[in-house]
Design an enzyme around this catalytic site. Sequence first.
Site, mmCIF file in Angstrom:
data_model
loop_
_atom_site.group_PDB
_atom_site.id
_atom_site.type_symbol
_atom_site.label_atom_id
_atom_site.label_comp_id
_atom_site.label_asym_id
_atom_site.label_seq_id
_atom_site.Cartn_x
_atom_site.Cartn_y
_atom_site.Cartn_z
ATOM 1 N N HIS A 20 -53.881 28.324 -28.929
ATOM 2 C CA HIS A 20 -53.825 27.096 -28.128
ATOM 3 C C HIS A 20 -54.835 26.096 -28.666
ATOM 4 O O HIS A 20 -55.741 26.432 -29.437
ATOM 5 C CB HIS A 20 -54.120 27.391 -26.656
ATOM 6 C CG HIS A 20 -55.531 27.868 -26.409
ATOM 7 N ND1 HIS A 20 -56.564 27.017 -26.104
ATOM 8 C CD2 HIS A 20 -56.069 29.123 -26.443
ATOM 9 C CE1 HIS A 20 -57.692 27.716 -25.952
ATOM 10 N NE2 HIS A 20 -57.414 28.990 -26.157
ATOM 11 N N CYS A 21 -54.667 24.844 -28.293
ATOM 12 C CA CYS A 21 -55.601 23.784 -28.663
ATOM 13 C C CYS A 21 -55.517 22.701 -27.597
ATOM 14 O O CYS A 21 -54.902 22.897 -26.547
ATOM 15 C CB CYS A 21 -55.300 23.219 -30.058
ATOM 16 S SG CYS A 21 -53.654 22.505 -30.225
ATOM 17 N N MET A 22 -56.107 21.552 -27.854
ATOM 18 C CA MET A 22 -56.166 20.500 -26.833
ATOM 19 C C MET A 22 -54.788 19.990 -26.431
ATOM 20 O O MET A 22 -54.486 19.804 -25.258
ATOM 21 C CB MET A 22 -57.018 19.331 -27.340
ATOM 22 C CG MET A 22 -58.487 19.658 -27.482
ATOM 23 S SD MET A 22 -59.272 20.050 -25.896
ATOM 24 C CE MET A 22 -59.187 18.459 -25.079
ATOM 25 N N SER A 24 -52.877 23.771 -33.295
ATOM 26 C CA SER A 24 -52.161 25.039 -33.136
ATOM 27 C C SER A 24 -51.112 25.204 -34.227
ATOM 28 O O SER A 24 -50.925 26.298 -34.764
ATOM 29 C CB SER A 24 -51.483 25.092 -31.761
ATOM 30 O OG SER A 24 -52.438 25.147 -30.721
#
Length: 280
Positions: A16-18, A24
């Site tokens: 996951h990322c922002m 990602s």
Amino acid sequence: MHSWLRQDHRNVCVVHCMDGKAASAVAVCAFLCFCRLFSTAEAAVYMFSMKRCPPGIWPSHKRYIEYVCDMVAEEPITPHSKPMLVKAVVMTPVPLFSKQRSGCRPFCEVYVGDERVATTSQEYDRMREFRSEDGKAVIPLGTTVQGDVLLIIYHARSTLGGRLQAKVSATGRGMFQIQFHTGFVPRNATTVKFAKYDLDACDIQEKYPDLFQVSLDVEVEPKDRPSRVAPPWDSTSMRGLNPKILGSFPLSGDLGQSCTREKLLLAAGRLSPPALPSWE
């Protein structure tokens, strides 16, 4: 990720990322290539776009995914540890960033990792203005770099009080930027060339003449200079990498309900390998 999945077939990696896209996508696509499911960045990005969403990644992101492909190829490329002197940045033809769309007044910032190591910014009147009839714009650098390098090119304009300010595009990135790793520049290279589609954070296309390209005049030093922190490829074995470790994924569309390696490769085969920077 690979070590975790290898420990137990029931283990799962959650990435996951922002925004759930760019960062990602780079991690996932690089991992798919690392496990030898795909041999090109373009094929891995296609799979991510089909399964998740178009990631909106930059050319430099694909370049780094291609680095992973190179390291796990049948004839692998191991990055070298030699510093590289960047003598100059050459833009051909001259980009059109002035108000009159007649040229530009460029300056460059150089980053290694997160640290800015050089800038050509100075008083406005001391920076040369290049016009389209000059044919090319040259920014002398003379900066030695090693590892992950980021070059950001700005167009300068004067402001009230005589202070210098970068003319920043809507993305806030200046004229364009380039990211690369020196370890993948061939030891005998004297020039690294980037076409317009290899550049990140470009402004509106009308500011870049047809066949616009950026060349770095470089010299790779003959002696290695080990980094303070050992790079991950020094301690990572490339033996036994196999896409079976990825398991299977349900998909929809023309690939059917099961995402086997054969079906993914069949879909990816419709794509041609992306063009990479050239070196001379």
